[in-house]
Enzyme design. Structure first.
Site, PDB file in Angstrom:
ATOM      1  NE  ARG A 151     -54.823  13.053  27.162  1.00  0.00           N
ATOM      2  CZ  ARG A 151     -55.605  13.062  26.285  1.00  0.00           C
ATOM      3  NH1 ARG A 151     -55.168  13.463  25.139  1.00  0.00           N
ATOM      4  NH2 ARG A 151     -56.841  12.269  26.179  1.00  0.00           N
ATOM      5  CE1 TYR A 165     -30.388  13.208  35.857  1.00  0.00           C
ATOM      6  CE2 TYR A 165     -31.907  11.903  34.616  1.00  0.00           C
ATOM      7  CZ  TYR A 165     -31.425  12.463  36.069  1.00  0.00           C
ATOM      8  OH  TYR A 165     -32.251  12.421  36.711  1.00  0.00           O
ATOM      9  CG  ASP A 185     -30.307  18.173  29.606  1.00  0.00           C
ATOM     10  OD1 ASP A 185     -30.431  19.133  30.212  1.00  0.00           O
ATOM     11  OD2 ASP A 185     -30.411  16.987  30.005  1.00  0.00           O
ATOM     12  CE  LYS A 224     -32.591  17.689  38.510  1.00  0.00           C
ATOM     13  NZ  LYS A 224     -31.925  16.861  37.520  1.00  0.00           N
TER      14      LYS A 224
HETATM   15  C1  LIG Z   1     -32.433  15.942  36.577  1.00  0.00           C
HETATM   16  C2  LIG Z   1     -31.812  16.011  35.088  1.00  0.00           C
HETATM   17  C3  LIG Z   1     -32.739  15.282  33.960  1.00  0.00           C
HETATM   18  C4  LIG Z   1     -33.944  14.655  34.548  1.00  0.00           C
HETATM   19  O1  LIG Z   1     -34.927  15.649  34.843  1.00  0.00           O
HETATM   20  P1  LIG Z   1     -36.101  15.013  35.884  1.00  0.00           P
HETATM   21  O2  LIG Z   1     -36.824  16.216  35.838  1.00  0.00           O
HETATM   22  O3  LIG Z   1     -35.367  14.488  36.989  1.00  0.00           O
HETATM   23  O4  LIG Z   1     -36.940  13.911  35.231  1.00  0.00           O
HETATM   24  C5  LIG Z   1     -32.341  15.287  32.857  1.00  0.00           C
HETATM   25  N1  LIG Z   1     -31.016  16.229  32.677  1.00  0.00           N
HETATM   26  C6  LIG Z   1     -30.273  16.412  33.341  1.00  0.00           C
HETATM   27  C7  LIG Z   1     -28.940  17.352  33.095  1.00  0.00           C
HETATM   28  C8  LIG Z   1     -30.840  16.525  34.727  1.00  0.00           C
HETATM   29  O5  LIG Z   1     -29.817  17.101  35.901  1.00  0.00           O
END
Ligand SMILES: *Cc1c(COP(=O)(O)O)cnc(C)c1O
Length: 391
Positions: free
Chosen positions: A52, A104, A176, A201
């Site tokens: 962890r 998001y 982000d 992604k």
């Molecule tokens: C998918 C996404 C998230 C969240 O990520 P997870 O891996 O699904 O928790 C945050 N920001 C953006 C821009 C995303 O496309």
């Protein structure tokens, strides 16, 4: 990393050149499936004690993303939302954040329903308008939270302007960077404080793992995020860390092809009568085109477009053959999504429509299929939809 090394090289060497690989020369970081680590000495422990707190496979991923984002510390979490919540939980009761309107859906849920219970409040602002952001700043504001290009309308935030504003008010900027990845946009280089990723992604790229990453440059902030990672326990497993490392290695080849194809598709869609609008920052008609060009080296692989209404959109989606119809983006397969009921389902309908996420909006994440096949598919689906559609 040598000073002259390019990003494409770091994608590979980031994880292949760590000390513990020297012993065997294994080109792939081993999956250290170990919760604990034998200590060789009674009173001086090795670099790892409990997974962890730290794991060699996760460490290789964390060092790689830190290097790619020009940061000093990287942190891998069990999801993108895990990374985002860890970064925001460095705040305390009484603190306030200004969040981009076009955020998001999961981040929207986090800041509107969970953080307020811990006394962390928020205001939304249009991040394409610096005055609107400035007006939302309060004495207790600690963070400006940006996402660019944003989801699903691909709005562009001028990062230099937001970061300058943050510095003026002595607050931090969180970005982000999921859509661009460090290949195309480097917020820390511009002065941002935390970069966040859904590694689910593009970084992972194969739709096989849910993962998130956070990167900092500042040591104090890095320590604060580490405390949350270790203290709340939302870290990424060694197996999933391995998958993301493998995904990162092919990032530039995937992103380059997908982005090139996304531009062709955006240009095609723009010429279709039944497509009312195309949102892609690589089109000169996009309102954020110039700003995006100035801060990024590509427009990326995601675009959205608006069809007449729900009935047309339903017929269109049902006629599409090549892309999968699903949530998520950034995979090798093209992914067609319906933001109204998928990624942005957490946002109430009235609020959603106010933000331009209408019932005719579709988002397409362009994968690695042949682009002519994708365009032919879009073309036949538009024909089918328009023939079944009665105005
Ligand atoms: C998918 C996404 C998230 C969240 O990520 P997870 O891996 O699904 O928790 C945050 N920001 C953006 C821009 C995303 O496309």
């Amino acid at each position: 990393m040598t000073k002259t090394e390019h990003q494409e090289t770091t994608l590979i060497t980031g994880s292949t050149k760590h000390d513990y690989e020297v012993k065997t020369g294994a080109v792939n970081v081993p999956i250290y499936a170990s919760s604990t680590f034998d200590q060789q000495s009674f009173d001086s422990f090795g670099p790892f004690d409990y997974s962890r707190s730290g794991n060699p496979t996760r460490d290789a991923l964390e060092k790689t993303i830190a290097q790619l984002e020009s940061g000093t510390r990287g942190f891998a979490f069990a999801s993108g939302i895990g990374a985002i919540s860890a970064a925001l939980l460095t705040l305390s009761a009484g603190d306030h954040i200004v969040v981009t309107n076009e955020v998001y859906g999961g981040t929207y849920r986090l800041v509107t329903t969970i953080l307020p219970r811990f006394g962390i409040t928020h205001s939304f602002a249009d991040f394409t308008d610096v005055d609107a952001i400035e007006n939302a700043i309060r004495p207790e504001t600690k963070v400006l939270y940006a996402e660019t290009p944003a989801n699903p309308l691909l709005s562009i935030t001028d990062l230099n302007a937001v970061i300058a504003l943050a510095k003026k008010y002595d607050v931090k900027t969180f970005v982000d960077n999921t859509f661009m990845t460090p290949l195309y946009q480097k917020p820390l280089d511009l002065g941002a404080d935390v970069v966040l990723h859904s590694a689910t992604k593009f970084l992972g790229g194969h739709s096989e793992v849910i993962a998130g990453l956070a990167v900092t440059k500042d040591e104090t902030l890095g320590n604060a995020i580490y405390t949350i990672q270790n203290g709340l326990g939302g870290m990424l497993s060694p197996h999933d860390s391995f998958s993301i490392i493998q995904g990162i290695k092919t990032l530039s080849a995937r992103m380059e092809l997908s982005s090139k194809n996304a531009l062709k598709i955006a240009q095609f869609l723009q010429q279709q009568d039944d497509v009312l609008d195309v949102y892609y920052p690589g089109l000169p008609s996009h309102p954020g085109y110039k700003t995006h060009q100035a801060q990024c080296t590509s427009a990326g692989a995601v675009l959205s477009f608006k069809l007449p209404d729900r009935a047309f959109t339903k017929a269109f989606v049902e006629a599409m053959q090549v892309p999968i119809f699903a949530v998520s983006l950034g995979g090798v397969e093209s992914i067609l999504s319906y933001p109204a009921t998928m990624s942005h389902a957490a946002i109430p309908q009235a609020e959603r429509e106010k933000r331009g996420i209408t019932d005719g909006l579709l988002r397409l994440s362009v994968g690695l299929e042949n682009v002519s096949d994708l365009i032919a598919d879009l073309s036949q689906a538009l024909e089918v939809a328009s023939s079944v559609y009665t105005k």
